[in-house]
Design a protein around this motif. Sequence first.
Motif, short mmCIF file in Angstrom:
data_model
loop_
_atom_site.label_atom_id
_atom_site.label_comp_id
_atom_site.label_asym_id
_atom_site.label_seq_id
_atom_site.Cartn_x
_atom_site.Cartn_y
_atom_site.Cartn_z
N ASP A 212 75.03 41.73 90.37
CA ASP A 212 74.08 42.27 89.40
C ASP A 212 73.41 43.50 90.03
OD1 ASP A 212 72.01 42.87 87.70
OD2 ASP A 212 71.02 40.93 87.82
N ALA A 213 73.69 44.67 89.49
CA ALA A 213 73.16 45.91 90.07
C ALA A 213 71.65 45.99 89.99
CB ALA A 213 73.78 47.12 89.35
N GLY A 214 71.04 45.15 89.19
CA GLY A 214 69.59 45.20 89.04
C GLY A 214 68.82 44.37 90.05
N ARG A 215 69.53 43.67 90.93
CA ARG A 215 68.86 42.84 91.94
C ARG A 215 69.36 43.19 93.33
NH1 ARG A 215 69.50 36.66 90.16
NH2 ARG A 215 71.59 37.37 89.56
N ALA A 240 65.93 29.36 99.59
CA ALA A 240 65.07 30.55 99.68
C ALA A 240 65.54 31.64 98.71
CB ALA A 240 65.06 31.08 101.11
N LEU A 241 66.84 31.78 98.56
CA LEU A 241 67.38 32.78 97.65
C LEU A 241 67.08 32.43 96.20
CD1 LEU A 241 70.77 33.37 99.48
CD2 LEU A 241 68.99 35.09 99.16
N ARG A 242 67.23 31.18 95.86
CA ARG A 242 66.96 30.76 94.48
C ARG A 242 65.49 30.97 94.11
NH1 ARG A 242 70.66 25.22 94.35
NH2 ARG A 242 72.57 26.20 93.58
N GLU A 243 64.60 30.81 95.06
CA GLU A 243 63.18 31.03 94.79
C GLU A 243 62.87 32.49 94.49
OE1 GLU A 243 61.16 29.51 98.18
OE2 GLU A 243 61.63 27.40 97.74
N ARG A 244 63.78 33.39 94.85
CA ARG A 244 63.59 34.83 94.64
C ARG A 244 64.60 35.39 93.65
NH1 ARG A 244 61.86 32.90 98.99
NH2 ARG A 244 60.04 33.81 100.08
N ALA A 245 65.11 34.51 92.80
CA ALA A 245 66.21 34.90 91.92
C ALA A 245 65.83 35.97 90.92
CB ALA A 245 66.75 33.67 91.19
N ASP A 246 64.55 36.18 90.68
CA ASP A 246 64.15 37.22 89.73
C ASP A 246 64.45 38.62 90.26
OD1 ASP A 246 62.19 36.74 91.72
OD2 ASP A 246 60.71 37.86 90.55
N ARG A 247 64.59 38.73 91.61
CA ARG A 247 64.82 40.06 92.18
C ARG A 247 65.91 40.08 93.24
NH1 ARG A 247 61.74 40.66 97.02
NH2 ARG A 247 60.58 38.77 97.54
#
Length: 385
Positions: A212-215, A240-247
Amino acid sequence: MSGFLFVVPPLTGHINPTVGVAAELRARGHRVAWVCADARLVRGLAGDDAEVFACAGAPEGSRPPELRGPEALRFLWEWYLLPLAEAMAPGVRMAVAEFRPDVVVADQQAFAGALVAERLGVPWATSATTSAEFTDPLSGLPKVREWLDERLADLRATIGDPAGTTDPRFSPHLVLAFSTPELAGQRAGVRWAGPSIAARPSPSEFPWEWLDAGRATVLVTLGTANTDVGGRFLDVCRDALRERADRVQGVIVDPGGTLGAPGDDKDVLVVASVPQLALLERGVDAVVCHAGHNTVCEALWHGVPLVVAPIRDDQPVVAGQVADAGAGVRVRFGRVGARKLGAALDTVLDEPDCRTAADRIRTAFRAAGGARAAAVHLDELAREL
C-alpha cells in the motif's frame, strides 16, 4: 591474468559479498573459483557457471538458545569454526593444487583458507564479511582470549605452517572489510571497500500488488540461520505492526513457519522469503532485524534506519555499531515486548535523526566503491606479489 580462489564457509551471509567481487574480477579477465562445503549454495548465489571445488564441512550443531556472551562465543568456535577449518583443509589443499591461484581470498571465519595458503606459500587476503572482529570483542575477557589463542595454535600446527605467527583472521597482505569507518569505526591496516551489493537470484515471487503506497513499509527479518529461535520475537513484531496499521504495513520473513500458515492479512504480510534487495530498492521505511552484518549493510546501503535485536555471534557488536552511529535503535531480542518494540519503530520511522544518520552511512558506503573497489585491491595484490 591472475587466479583468485575464494575460501568460504557454507553460510549465505559470507558468500554473498564475494559474488560481486568475483564478477568484477572476471570482468577484468581473471580466473575465479570457490572452495565451499556447499557447492549448490555458492552456485545459487553466484550463478550455475561458478567453479566450485568441493570440501568437507562441519555441522553447526544445535546451540542452546540461552547461550549468550562468552559461552556463546566458545560454543561457536569449539563446535563449528574449528571443526569446520579441520574438515575444509584437505579440500582447500586439493583446490590450490588444481586451480593454482595467485591469491587465496579467505573468509575471516574460514581459517582453512588462510592456514593452508600460509603452509603452501600462497599469498592470501582476508575477506571480512563482518566488522565485529575489528572491535576486539574479547577485550576484558583474558581467559577467553587465552583459550582462543591456544586453539588457534593447535589448529595451525595441524593444517598450517607450525612456524607461522600471523592470526589467520588478519592477512599480512590485505584485509578487505565490507563496511566503512562511518559504521564500524576506525581500524588501522584495513581496506574499507564498503558493502559488496550485487544482483542475485530472487528466491521467490513476491506479491508486489499487496503493498500500500499510502503507508510506511517495515521489513522484519532474522536472516537465514535463526529459524529455531525467532518465533516469539516475530510474534511480538506482528503485534506491534498491527497496532500501527493505520500508517504502517509490515512484511515479516518467516522461513520456519513459526507464525503459522499465512492468512489474509491486509496489514502484515508473512512470507517464507523475500527478494530483499529488490524490496529495499522499491522502498522500505525501516528494517527490524537480528543485526546480521549483511542485512544491516543492505539496509543502510539504501539509507534505511533499523531496529536491531541481536541474538548471538557478531550481532551484538554490529547492533552496537548501528546504535552508536545513530542509525537505529537496539532492543533486547529475548525480552522485548510489543510496546517497547513499537516505541523503537516509532523512533526510526518518525524522528529525523535516525534517517539522517542512515543517509550519512549510505553516502559513505556508496563512495567506498563496494565490489569494484575490493576487486581493485585484490588485483593490485596479485600484481605486487
